[in-house]
Design a protein around this motif. Structure first.
Motif, PDB file in Angstrom:
ATOM      1  N   PRO A   1       0.828  -1.219   0.000  1.00  0.00           N
ATOM      2  CA  PRO A   1       0.000   0.000   0.000  1.00  0.00           C
ATOM      3  C   PRO A   1       0.857   1.262   0.000  1.00  0.00           C
ATOM      4  CG  PRO A   1      -0.720  -1.551   1.679  1.00  0.00           C
ATOM      5  CD  PRO A   1       0.582  -2.055   1.161  1.00  0.00           C
ATOM      6  N   PRO A   2       0.564   2.229  -0.838  1.00  0.00           N
ATOM      7  CA  PRO A   2       1.338   3.476  -0.840  1.00  0.00           C
ATOM      8  C   PRO A   2       1.334   4.178   0.506  1.00  0.00           C
ATOM      9  CG  PRO A   2      -0.035   3.320  -2.811  1.00  0.00           C
ATOM     10  CD  PRO A   2      -0.438   2.203  -1.920  1.00  0.00           C
ATOM     11  N   VAL A   3       0.188   4.130   1.224  1.00  0.00           N
ATOM     12  CA  VAL A   3       0.127   4.802   2.518  1.00  0.00           C
ATOM     13  C   VAL A   3       1.095   4.172   3.516  1.00  0.00           C
ATOM     14  CG1 VAL A   3      -1.762   3.356   3.396  1.00  0.00           C
ATOM     15  CG2 VAL A   3      -1.433   5.670   4.309  1.00  0.00           C
ATOM     16  N   LEU A   4       1.365   2.867   3.357  1.00  0.00           N
ATOM     17  CA  LEU A   4       2.319   2.201   4.251  1.00  0.00           C
ATOM     18  C   LEU A   4       3.722   2.725   4.015  1.00  0.00           C
ATOM     19  CD1 LEU A   4       2.908  -0.002   6.354  1.00  0.00           C
ATOM     20  CD2 LEU A   4       3.129  -1.631   4.468  1.00  0.00           C
ATOM     21  N   ALA A   5       4.099   2.896   2.757  1.00  0.00           N
ATOM     22  CA  ALA A   5       5.446   3.403   2.445  1.00  0.00           C
ATOM     23  C   ALA A   5       5.592   4.871   2.825  1.00  0.00           C
ATOM     24  CB  ALA A   5       5.736   3.203   0.960  1.00  0.00           C
ATOM     25  N   GLU A   6       4.517   5.634   2.655  1.00  0.00           N
ATOM     26  CA  GLU A   6       4.613   7.073   2.862  1.00  0.00           C
ATOM     27  C   GLU A   6       4.429   7.481   4.323  1.00  0.00           C
ATOM     28  OE1 GLU A   6       1.674   8.633   0.288  1.00  0.00           O
ATOM     29  OE2 GLU A   6       2.685   7.979  -1.558  1.00  0.00           O
ATOM     30  N   ARG A   7       3.509   6.835   5.045  1.00  0.00           N
ATOM     31  CA  ARG A   7       3.132   7.329   6.368  1.00  0.00           C
ATOM     32  C   ARG A   7       3.323   6.323   7.485  1.00  0.00           C
ATOM     33  NH1 ARG A   7      -2.448  10.528   5.885  1.00  0.00           N
ATOM     34  NH2 ARG A   7      -1.735  11.105   7.983  1.00  0.00           N
ATOM     35  N   GLY A   8       3.721   5.100   7.173  1.00  0.00           N
ATOM     36  CA  GLY A   8       4.036   4.142   8.213  1.00  0.00           C
ATOM     37  C   GLY A   8       2.887   3.220   8.571  1.00  0.00           C
ATOM     38  N   LEU A   9       3.200   2.282   9.467  1.00  0.00           N
ATOM     39  CA  LEU A   9       2.257   1.219   9.800  1.00  0.00           C
ATOM     40  C   LEU A   9       1.003   1.748  10.481  1.00  0.00           C
ATOM     41  CD1 LEU A   9       1.691  -1.816   9.959  1.00  0.00           C
ATOM     42  CD2 LEU A   9       2.954  -1.869  12.120  1.00  0.00           C
ATOM     43  N   GLY A  10       1.139   2.695  11.404  1.00  0.00           N
ATOM     44  CA  GLY A  10      -0.023   3.182  12.131  1.00  0.00           C
ATOM     45  C   GLY A  10      -1.079   3.770  11.226  1.00  0.00           C
ATOM     46  N   ASP A  11      -0.685   4.695  10.358  1.00  0.00           N
ATOM     47  CA  ASP A  11      -1.650   5.316   9.445  1.00  0.00           C
ATOM     48  C   ASP A  11      -2.180   4.315   8.426  1.00  0.00           C
ATOM     49  OD1 ASP A  11      -1.526   7.748  10.674  1.00  0.00           O
ATOM     50  OD2 ASP A  11       0.009   8.569   9.347  1.00  0.00           O
ATOM     51  N   ALA A  12      -1.345   3.357   8.014  1.00  0.00           N
ATOM     52  CA  ALA A  12      -1.810   2.348   7.060  1.00  0.00           C
ATOM     53  C   ALA A  12      -2.907   1.491   7.676  1.00  0.00           C
ATOM     54  CB  ALA A  12      -0.639   1.480   6.604  1.00  0.00           C
ATOM     55  N   VAL A  13      -2.747   1.117   8.942  1.00  0.00           N
ATOM     56  CA  VAL A  13      -3.783   0.321   9.602  1.00  0.00           C
ATOM     57  C   VAL A  13      -5.041   1.160   9.817  1.00  0.00           C
ATOM     58  CG1 VAL A  13      -4.364  -0.894  11.742  1.00  0.00           C
ATOM     59  CG2 VAL A  13      -2.126  -1.224  10.682  1.00  0.00           C
ATOM     60  N   ARG A  14      -4.880   2.445  10.138  1.00  0.00           N
ATOM     61  CA  ARG A  14      -6.057   3.309  10.273  1.00  0.00           C
ATOM     62  C   ARG A  14      -6.816   3.395   8.950  1.00  0.00           C
ATOM     63  NH1 ARG A  14      -2.243   6.678  13.255  1.00  0.00           N
ATOM     64  NH2 ARG A  14      -2.743   6.634  15.489  1.00  0.00           N
ATOM     65  N   ALA A  15      -6.077   3.548   7.838  1.00  0.00           N
ATOM     66  CA  ALA A  15      -6.728   3.586   6.528  1.00  0.00           C
ATOM     67  C   ALA A  15      -7.420   2.266   6.228  1.00  0.00           C
ATOM     68  CB  ALA A  15      -5.690   3.905   5.449  1.00  0.00           C
ATOM     69  N   LEU A  16      -6.806   1.173   6.649  1.00  0.00           N
ATOM     70  CA  LEU A  16      -7.419  -0.143   6.446  1.00  0.00           C
ATOM     71  C   LEU A  16      -8.715  -0.256   7.242  1.00  0.00           C
ATOM     72  CD1 LEU A  16      -6.905  -2.971   5.160  1.00  0.00           C
ATOM     73  CD2 LEU A  16      -5.770  -3.596   7.290  1.00  0.00           C
ATOM     74  N   ALA A  17      -8.718   0.259   8.472  1.00  0.00           N
ATOM     75  CA  ALA A  17      -9.902   0.168   9.314  1.00  0.00           C
ATOM     76  C   ALA A  17     -11.065   0.979   8.751  1.00  0.00           C
ATOM     77  CB  ALA A  17      -9.564   0.643  10.726  1.00  0.00           C
ATOM     78  N   LEU A  18     -10.752   2.103   8.082  1.00  0.00           N
ATOM     79  CA  LEU A  18     -11.812   2.941   7.526  1.00  0.00           C
ATOM     80  C   LEU A  18     -12.590   2.239   6.427  1.00  0.00           C
ATOM     81  CD1 LEU A  18      -9.995   6.408   7.371  1.00  0.00           C
ATOM     82  CD2 LEU A  18     -11.804   5.706   8.966  1.00  0.00           C
ATOM     83  N   ARG A  19     -11.991   1.258   5.782  1.00  0.00           N
ATOM     84  CA  ARG A  19     -12.661   0.568   4.676  1.00  0.00           C
ATOM     85  C   ARG A  19     -13.487  -0.631   5.150  1.00  0.00           C
ATOM     86  NH1 ARG A  19      -7.444   1.119   2.326  1.00  0.00           N
ATOM     87  NH2 ARG A  19      -7.101  -1.134   2.468  1.00  0.00           N
ATOM     88  N   LEU A  20     -13.461  -0.927   6.449  1.00  0.00           N
ATOM     89  CA  LEU A  20     -14.186  -2.088   6.951  1.00  0.00           C
ATOM     90  C   LEU A  20     -15.661  -1.766   7.169  1.00  0.00           C
ATOM     91  CD1 LEU A  20     -11.671  -3.480   9.621  1.00  0.00           C
ATOM     92  CD2 LEU A  20     -12.015  -4.276   7.293  1.00  0.00           C
ATOM     93  N   PRO A  21     -16.519  -2.751   7.007  1.00  0.00           N
ATOM     94  CA  PRO A  21     -17.954  -2.517   7.253  1.00  0.00           C
ATOM     95  C   PRO A  21     -18.321  -2.548   8.739  1.00  0.00           C
ATOM     96  CG  PRO A  21     -17.587  -4.774   6.535  1.00  0.00           C
ATOM     97  CD  PRO A  21     -16.259  -4.086   6.440  1.00  0.00           C
ATOM     98  N   ILE A  22     -17.344  -2.837   9.610  1.00  0.00           N
ATOM     99  CA  ILE A  22     -17.569  -2.904  11.055  1.00  0.00           C
ATOM    100  C   ILE A  22     -16.824  -1.755  11.720  1.00  0.00           C
ATOM    101  CG2 ILE A  22     -17.206  -4.294  13.131  1.00  0.00           C
ATOM    102  CD1 ILE A  22     -17.398  -6.775  11.435  1.00  0.00           C
ATOM    103  N   ALA A  23     -17.432  -1.134  12.716  1.00  0.00           N
ATOM    104  CA  ALA A  23     -16.778  -0.051  13.451  1.00  0.00           C
ATOM    105  C   ALA A  23     -15.484  -0.565  14.076  1.00  0.00           C
ATOM    106  CB  ALA A  23     -17.718   0.489  14.530  1.00  0.00           C
ATOM    107  N   THR A  24     -14.389   0.096  13.774  1.00  0.00           N
ATOM    108  CA  THR A  24     -13.065  -0.356  14.219  1.00  0.00           C
ATOM    109  C   THR A  24     -12.309   0.797  14.843  1.00  0.00           C
ATOM    110  OG1 THR A  24     -13.011  -1.984  12.415  1.00  0.00           O
ATOM    111  CG2 THR A  24     -10.922  -1.470  13.507  1.00  0.00           C
ATOM    112  N   GLU A  25     -11.799   0.561  16.049  1.00  0.00           N
ATOM    113  CA  GLU A  25     -10.981   1.547  16.748  1.00  0.00           C
ATOM    114  C   GLU A  25      -9.517   1.111  16.684  1.00  0.00           C
ATOM    115  OE1 GLU A  25     -12.290   2.250  20.686  1.00  0.00           O
ATOM    116  OE2 GLU A  25     -14.424   2.402  20.136  1.00  0.00           O
ATOM    117  N   VAL A  26      -8.638   2.051  16.348  1.00  0.00           N
ATOM    118  CA  VAL A  26      -7.208   1.763  16.218  1.00  0.00           C
ATOM    119  C   VAL A  26      -6.436   2.652  17.175  1.00  0.00           C
ATOM    120  CG1 VAL A  26      -5.230   1.695  14.655  1.00  0.00           C
ATOM    121  CG2 VAL A  26      -7.514   1.125  13.796  1.00  0.00           C
ATOM    122  N   GLU A  27      -5.617   2.033  18.000  1.00  0.00           N
ATOM    123  CA  GLU A  27      -4.753   2.767  18.925  1.00  0.00           C
ATOM    124  C   GLU A  27      -3.302   2.424  18.601  1.00  0.00           C
ATOM    125  OE1 GLU A  27      -3.907   3.322  23.727  1.00  0.00           O
ATOM    126  OE2 GLU A  27      -5.732   2.322  23.011  1.00  0.00           O
TER     127      GLU A  27
END
Length: 425
Positions: free
Chosen positions: A298-324
């Motif tokens: 994922p481009p976001v993983l290379a550009e912004r790191g693991l934390g933001d990449a997982v947050r972007a991944l959570a936004l695409r899920l059909p279930i409410a997901t909290e990322v810390e």
């Protein structure tokens, strides 16, 4: 020229001797209480296992002892040039404290560390302290010859014993100085040897056996084979996605454009319709290519790191997901990629199989490992090897010496915990 060379070698030897004495003294003073503490805590914690308390405390105590042993391995290599191999088995792949404790007690490295603690608080302490004694004890003899014996005699009225020399006058004080000079010569010759003996003793106690090394090689060979198989499967998936998706759309778009060429003069309305269809196909092909690229890295993983990449991944899920996220830096790119796809697979499993309506993801780095937990409030019952995709996730982590633990009682919740040894930039 030869005189200057010998003089330089003598000064260098003296510096090394003083450095060994200082390091040995510091090592003896610090290691003795830590070794006693680690050994006593281990015994007490293991003794409490039958009543249940030890099952909770033993994993933490054992990990503390391993961290201390790892630090001593680093000092052995840095100060003594002695490299000591480590062959700990991976942490148990279960969240059950009884199983974790039982697996740790079955690891031969646990008992090897305990034996080393016993030796380190006895022979190890003596061998670490020996260089300091050989270097510093002669100073006492010289101080006696300089008149210190008079101070002691006037304050106590007794004879001062320096080694086997009774110092009661100036003549015997010179004898003490002579003995100190002899000890200093011995120190010049053997202080570094004594310091090396300490690290060789540490290596003898902490080095794994041939059977353990063979087991480690077997595990590494298996994880490498799994990594190769995973890479081959990933390449086949990419080839299949390209063939069935973007490639098929591009072929269809080319055929539509060929038909447009023939109809542009005869039937302009039909040509416009086919052009619109080709434009739609090109947009769909581009979207599929973007999804494919995102699935590779994922481009976001290379550009912004693991934390933001997982947050972007959570936004695409059909279930409410909290990322810390609590990460003070970034891991190496292969580790980040493995962690990202491991989280993605765990989230996919939760969405497909758990029946949950909420998911929590926690990422943090502590004790030299990237720790990730994915928790859902679903029905539970997940297990490694039960067709849930967790076995593939375990193989992915195993490539990096990572481990997977699953806690999923019937009725939920389910917690998937992953650990990957790494350092952050």
């Amino acid at each position: 020229m030869n005189t200057n060379t010998k003089s330089g070698e003598t000064r260098s030897r003296a510096r090394d001797m003083l450095l060994a004495a200082g390091r040995g003294l510091a090592l003896a003073v610090v290691s003795l209480p830590l070794s006693i503490l680690g050994f006593c805590l281990s015994l007490v914690s293991m003794a409490l296992i039958p009543i249940g308390v030890g099952a909770l405390t033993t994993p933490y105590v054992v990990r503390g002892v391993r961290a201390y042993a790892g630090r001593r391995r680093q000092l052995a290599e840095r100060w003594g040039g002695v490299r000591i191999a480590s062959a700990y088995r991976p942490l148990p792949r279960t969240a059950n404290p009884w199983k974790r404790t039982y697996a740790l007690l079955r690891d031969p490295a646990t008992w090897r560390d305990l034996r080393w603690l016993q030796v380190d608080m006895t022979a190890g302490f003596v061998s670490a302290l020996a260089p300091a004694v050989l270097v510093l004890y002669p100073l006492e003899g010289f101080a006696l010859a300089a008149g210190l014996w008079r101070v002691y005699r006037e304050s106590t009225g007794d004879v001062y014993w320096y080694g086997f020399v009774p110092v009661g006058g100036q003549a015997s004080a010179f004898g003490a100085a002579a003995l100190g000079a002899v000890i200093l010569l011995v120190a010049h010759r053997y202080a570094l040897t004594a310091f090396q003996a300490h690290f060789r003793l540490t290596k003898a106690m902490l080095s794994p056996s041939q059977a353990e090394l063979a087991e480690r090689v077997r595990v590494l060979t298996q994880t490498r084979r799994d990594a190769v198989d995973t890479s081959a499967a990933e390449l086949r998936r990419i080839e299949r996605d390209l063939h069935d998706g973007a490639q098929a759309r591009l072929v269809a778009m080319g055929m539509d454009l060929g038909t447009v060429e023939m109809l542009v003069d005869k039937n302009p309305e039909k040509a416009k319709e086919l052009l619109a269809q080709a434009r739609q196909s090109s947009a769909e092909a581009l979207a599929e290519l973007r999804d494919l690229v995102r699935g590779i890295h994922p481009p976001v993983l290379a550009e912004r790191g693991l934390g933001d990449a997982v947050r972007a991944l959570a936004l695409r899920l059909p279930i409410a997901t909290e990322v810390e996220v609590e990460l003070a830096g970034r891991a190496e790119a292969p580790v980040e990629s493995a962690a990202y796809f491991a989280v993605s697979e765990a989230l996919t499993n939760a969405v497909k199989h758990s029946g949950a309506d909420r998911i929590w993801v926690d990422l943090r780095h502590s004790e030299g490992s990237l720790r990730i937990s994915v928790t859902d409030n679903g029905r539970g019952g997940a297990a490694i090897g039960a067709g849930s995709g967790l076995a593939g996730l375990e193989r992915r982590l195993g490539t990096f010496d990572g481990v997977l633990a699953v806690g999923s009682p019937a009725g939920g919740p389910t917690m998937v915990t992953m650990e990957i040894p790494c350092v952050l930039s």
